[in-house]
Design a protein around this motif. Structure first.
Motif, PDB file in Angstrom:
ATOM      1  N   VAL A  96       0.886  -1.172   0.000  1.00  0.00           N
ATOM      2  CA  VAL A  96       0.000   0.000   0.000  1.00  0.00           C
ATOM      3  C   VAL A  96       0.911   1.205   0.000  1.00  0.00           C
ATOM      4  O   VAL A  96       1.827   1.263   0.818  1.00  0.00           O
ATOM      5  N   VAL A 152      -8.939  -2.426  -0.141  1.00  0.00           N
ATOM      6  CA  VAL A 152      -7.997  -1.547   0.566  1.00  0.00           C
ATOM      7  C   VAL A 152      -8.721  -0.389   1.258  1.00  0.00           C
ATOM      8  O   VAL A 152      -8.416  -0.052   2.404  1.00  0.00           O
ATOM      9  N   PHE A 153      -9.673   0.227   0.568  1.00  0.00           N
ATOM     10  CA  PHE A 153     -10.198   1.512   1.047  1.00  0.00           C
ATOM     11  C   PHE A 153     -11.499   1.433   1.849  1.00  0.00           C
ATOM     12  O   PHE A 153     -11.658   2.151   2.844  1.00  0.00           O
ATOM     13  N   TYR A 156     -11.317  -0.097   5.560  1.00  0.00           N
ATOM     14  CA  TYR A 156     -10.399   0.715   6.375  1.00  0.00           C
ATOM     15  C   TYR A 156     -11.041   2.059   6.698  1.00  0.00           C
ATOM     16  O   TYR A 156     -11.002   2.541   7.834  1.00  0.00           O
ATOM     17  N   THR A 157     -11.634   2.679   5.654  1.00  0.00           N
ATOM     18  CA  THR A 157     -12.210   4.016   5.832  1.00  0.00           C
ATOM     19  C   THR A 157     -13.414   3.965   6.776  1.00  0.00           C
ATOM     20  O   THR A 157     -13.574   4.848   7.635  1.00  0.00           O
ATOM     21  N   GLN A 160     -11.861   3.711  10.200  1.00  0.00           N
ATOM     22  CA  GLN A 160     -11.107   4.899  10.622  1.00  0.00           C
ATOM     23  C   GLN A 160     -12.029   6.083  10.914  1.00  0.00           C
ATOM     24  O   GLN A 160     -11.825   6.818  11.865  1.00  0.00           O
ATOM     25  N   TRP A 161     -13.031   6.277  10.067  1.00  0.00           N
ATOM     26  CA  TRP A 161     -13.831   7.500  10.150  1.00  0.00           C
ATOM     27  C   TRP A 161     -15.278   7.261  10.567  1.00  0.00           C
ATOM     28  O   TRP A 161     -16.041   8.225  10.744  1.00  0.00           O
ATOM     29  N   VAL A 172      -9.134  12.908   1.376  1.00  0.00           N
ATOM     30  CA  VAL A 172      -8.763  11.960   2.436  1.00  0.00           C
ATOM     31  C   VAL A 172      -8.219  10.667   1.820  1.00  0.00           C
ATOM     32  O   VAL A 172      -7.096  10.244   2.122  1.00  0.00           O
ATOM     33  N   THR A 173      -9.007  10.041   0.926  1.00  0.00           N
ATOM     34  CA  THR A 173      -8.507   8.794   0.320  1.00  0.00           C
ATOM     35  C   THR A 173      -7.418   9.096  -0.712  1.00  0.00           C
ATOM     36  O   THR A 173      -6.584   8.232  -0.999  1.00  0.00           O
ATOM     37  N   ARG A 175      -4.907  10.754  -0.212  1.00  0.00           N
ATOM     38  CA  ARG A 175      -3.604  10.708   0.469  1.00  0.00           C
ATOM     39  C   ARG A 175      -2.861   9.409   0.144  1.00  0.00           C
ATOM     40  O   ARG A 175      -1.629   9.359   0.243  1.00  0.00           O
ATOM     41  N   VAL A 176      -3.624   8.355  -0.166  1.00  0.00           N
ATOM     42  CA  VAL A 176      -3.014   7.039  -0.431  1.00  0.00           C
ATOM     43  C   VAL A 176      -3.509   6.552  -1.806  1.00  0.00           C
ATOM     44  O   VAL A 176      -4.336   5.654  -1.888  1.00  0.00           O
ATOM     45  N   TYR A 186       5.618   4.582   0.897  1.00  0.00           N
ATOM     46  CA  TYR A 186       4.316   5.182   1.214  1.00  0.00           C
ATOM     47  C   TYR A 186       4.260   6.621   0.721  1.00  0.00           C
ATOM     48  O   TYR A 186       3.236   7.086   0.260  1.00  0.00           O
ATOM     49  N   ASN A 273      -1.468  -2.809   7.502  1.00  0.00           N
ATOM     50  CA  ASN A 273      -2.867  -2.378   7.567  1.00  0.00           C
ATOM     51  C   ASN A 273      -3.795  -3.586   7.450  1.00  0.00           C
ATOM     52  O   ASN A 273      -3.474  -4.556   6.762  1.00  0.00           O
ATOM     53  N   ARG A 282      -4.515  -0.743  11.887  1.00  0.00           N
ATOM     54  CA  ARG A 282      -3.116  -0.987  11.527  1.00  0.00           C
ATOM     55  C   ARG A 282      -2.301  -1.364  12.766  1.00  0.00           C
ATOM     56  O   ARG A 282      -2.677  -1.023  13.887  1.00  0.00           O
ATOM     57  N   TYR A 317      -8.120  13.335  14.882  1.00  0.00           N
ATOM     58  CA  TYR A 317      -8.346  13.631  13.453  1.00  0.00           C
ATOM     59  C   TYR A 317      -9.533  14.562  13.266  1.00  0.00           C
ATOM     60  O   TYR A 317     -10.662  14.180  13.592  1.00  0.00           O
ATOM     61  N   TYR A 353      -6.450  18.608   8.333  1.00  0.00           N
ATOM     62  CA  TYR A 353      -5.746  17.324   8.404  1.00  0.00           C
ATOM     63  C   TYR A 353      -4.288  17.540   7.975  1.00  0.00           C
ATOM     64  O   TYR A 353      -3.881  17.099   6.907  1.00  0.00           O
TER      65      TYR A 353
HETATM   66  N1  UDP Z   1      -6.756   4.419   3.556  1.00  0.00           N
HETATM   67  C1  UDP Z   1      -7.417   3.235   3.312  1.00  0.00           C
HETATM   68  N2  UDP Z   1      -6.720   2.062   3.369  1.00  0.00           N
HETATM   69  C2  UDP Z   1      -5.401   2.008   3.669  1.00  0.00           C
HETATM   70  C3  UDP Z   1      -4.721   3.231   3.923  1.00  0.00           C
HETATM   71  C4  UDP Z   1      -5.437   4.407   3.876  1.00  0.00           C
HETATM   72  O1  UDP Z   1      -8.622   3.240   3.058  1.00  0.00           O
HETATM   73  O2  UDP Z   1      -4.826   0.909   3.702  1.00  0.00           O
HETATM   74  C5  UDP Z   1      -7.551   5.666   3.486  1.00  0.00           C
HETATM   75  C6  UDP Z   1      -8.322   5.872   4.798  1.00  0.00           C
HETATM   76  O3  UDP Z   1      -9.508   6.578   4.515  1.00  0.00           O
HETATM   77  C7  UDP Z   1      -7.343   6.714   5.573  1.00  0.00           C
HETATM   78  C8  UDP Z   1      -6.829   7.647   4.488  1.00  0.00           C
HETATM   79  O4  UDP Z   1      -6.715   6.779   3.336  1.00  0.00           O
HETATM   80  O5  UDP Z   1      -7.952   7.390   6.645  1.00  0.00           O
HETATM   81  C9  UDP Z   1      -5.539   8.332   4.765  1.00  0.00           C
HETATM   82  O6  UDP Z   1      -4.572   7.370   5.122  1.00  0.00           O
HETATM   83  P1  UDP Z   1      -3.224   7.794   5.869  1.00  0.00           P
HETATM   84  O7  UDP Z   1      -2.360   6.590   5.942  1.00  0.00           O
HETATM   85  O8  UDP Z   1      -2.693   9.007   5.233  1.00  0.00           O
HETATM   86  O9  UDP Z   1      -3.795   8.146   7.318  1.00  0.00           O
HETATM   87  P2  UDP Z   1      -3.056   8.647   8.652  1.00  0.00           P
HETATM   88  O10 UDP Z   1      -1.655   8.125   8.617  1.00  0.00           O
HETATM   89  O11 UDP Z   1      -3.163  10.131   8.655  1.00  0.00           O
HETATM   90  O12 UDP Z   1      -3.891   8.016   9.715  1.00  0.00           O
END
Ligand code: UDP
Ligand code: FAD
Length: 374
Positions: A96, A152-153, A156-157, A160-161, A172-173, A175-176, A186, A273, A282, A317, A353
């Motif tokens: 990832v 992947v997304f 996790y999302t 996380q949220w 937000v998504t 970022r990755v 990364y 993750n 994670r 966050y 963020y």
């Molecule tokens: N994300 C995801 N799967 C992953 C990594 C990231 O869905 O394996 C999405 C998820 O929404 C996450 C966002 O991308 O909150 C940003 O990830 P990042 O690793 O930047 O988050 P941070 O390190 O700030 O917690």
């Protein structure tokens, strides 16, 4: 004691502005933090097993800004470190951001054709945000996007949220993104490293100046009439400053569960993750990040996202989405009406963020434009 400036918060934002005020403007500065340590959420410490850990979650420094890199390099030497992450997908650990090696692992014999489709669809791009890729006209590209989204997304999302990806700002998504190469780092930033003696030592040096006093374990409300100041920078949560007059801004919080094991590191990379299985998102193994060699074992943090309640949990966050921006606007009006002479900046005060380098960049610009130039 009378100061020129009171800085509320000893994280990257507060410490950067404090240093510049003292050094570049000859101001006397008092820095306070309600916590009993420097460094804000970047705080690190040696745990009971002798392992250097990041108390508020894993911090990997990365920036493209030479100015930010040079500024911080005055206060630390660096351990070169490029963050790498794997995700557990259908029993395999795949890179990832999802890249061409992940494609091989997940699609087997179909992978070369799908790789060609991605290269043809995005000839000039190094990566693509998943939400954009889902909308592509080509069916093979959409197939990859759908797979990455589902594996992947999405899960996790949600964890996380407590929201699906489409209910958050696309940033937000993004970022990755999906990576269109075999590069498994990364971040692609020019400068990537961890401070050689840790983040906290960096802060100690940054705030070590004859014109800076630091008071820890001291919240804004704890200051009595003995202390006076002409101006204030506030880097805490903007809603807390106004006693939540417009209602609490939504945040997500975290709970960390440390696991220690004697001996060498146990994960292939610093961060694994778990997009779909488990309540945690994670597991981070700090020795990969810090390069520490003198510990008898290894500590990992298992990270559980949780709801945030002001006063009970940490506001880790801000939650980027349109209705929260509208909510923030109401606080911006309060700032203008009730605290026009206070400066607000930082991840919590701006409700943005920010990564560490963005917090430093914001602080350097604030000093240049609104303090030195104002
Ligand atoms: N994300 C995801 N799967 C992953 C990594 C990231 O869905 O394996 C999405 C998820 O929404 C996450 C966002 O991308 O909150 C940003 O990830 P990042 O690793 O930047 O988050 P941070 O390190 O700030 O917690
Ligand atoms: P903070 O570090 O939050 O500092 C604000 C300080 O103000 C706090 O110490 C708080 O105690 C104090 N304060 C608040 N209210 C008051 C009050 N009323 N009185 C006194 N003191 C008060 N960034 C990266 O670049 N790379 C990463 O890998 C990374 N990982 C992260 C992982 C997690 C889990 C989290 C939550 C963040 C991560 N970040 C990362 C972001 C990074 O932590 C922030 O960008 C940075 O810490 C922001 O600095 P700041 O000074 O704005 O805020």
């Amino acid at each position: 004691m009378t100061y020129d400036w009171l800085i509320v918060g000893a994280g990257f934002t507060g410490a950067t502005v404090a240093r510049r005020l003292a050094e570049d403007a000859g101001q006397r500065v008092l820095v306070i933090d309600r916590r009993d340590h420097l460094a804000g959420n970047a705080f690190d410490e040696v745990d009971e097993h002798g392992v250097l850990v990041h108390r508020y979650g894993p911090h990997a420094f990365h920036t493209n800004s030479e100015r930010i890199w040079r500024f911080l390099s005055r206060f630390t030497d660096w351990h070169p470190y490029e963050h790498r992450v794997r995700a557990e997908i259908e029993g395999q650990l795949v890179p990832v951001p999802f890249n061409f090696d992940a494609l091989d692992a997940c699609f087997g014999a179909d992978a070369p054709r799908l790789e060609r489709a991605l290269r043809a669809a995005y000839p000039d791009q190094v990566h693509v945000p998943i939400l954009k890729m889902l909308e592509h006209a080509d069916a093979d590209v959409r197939r990859v996007a759908r797979y990455a989204f589902d594996h992947v997304f999405d899960g996790y999302t949600h964890k996380q949220w407590a929201l699906p990806p489409h209910d958050l700002d696309p940033s937000v998504t993004a970022r990755v993104p999906v990576r269109l190469s075999r590069d498994d780092r990364y971040f692609l930033d020019t400068y990537q490293a961890t401070p050689k003696d840790g983040f906290t030592a960096l802060f100690r040096r940054m705030l070590d100046h004859p014109s800076i006093d630091v008071r820890l374990g001291c919240a804004l409300g704890d200051l009595g009439t003995d202390d006076r100041w002409r101006r204030m920078l506030y880097t805490g949560p903007v809603d807390a400053y106004f006693d939540y007059a417009e209602g609490p801004l939504p945040y997500r919080s975290l709970r960390f569960e440390p696991i220690y094991q004697d001996g060498p590191t146990v994960q292939p990379v610093a961060q694994v993750n778990f997009p779909n299985a488990h309540a945690y998102t994670r597991i981070t193994e700090f020795r990969h990040m810090t390069g520490q060699t003198d510990a008898p074992g290894t500590t990992r943090f298992v990270e559980y996202p949780i709801a945030h309640t002001p006063g009970e949990t940490e506001p880790y966050y801000p939650i980027p989405r349109p209705e929260n921006r509208a909510h923030l606007e109401r606080y911006a009006r309060l700032v203008a009406q009730e605290a026009p002479h206070v400066l607000f900046a930082g991840r919590l005060a701006d409700y943005q963020y920010y990564n560490m380098d963005q917090a430093v960049g914001r602080a350097l610009a604030l000093f240049d434009k609104e303090i030195a130039g104002g």
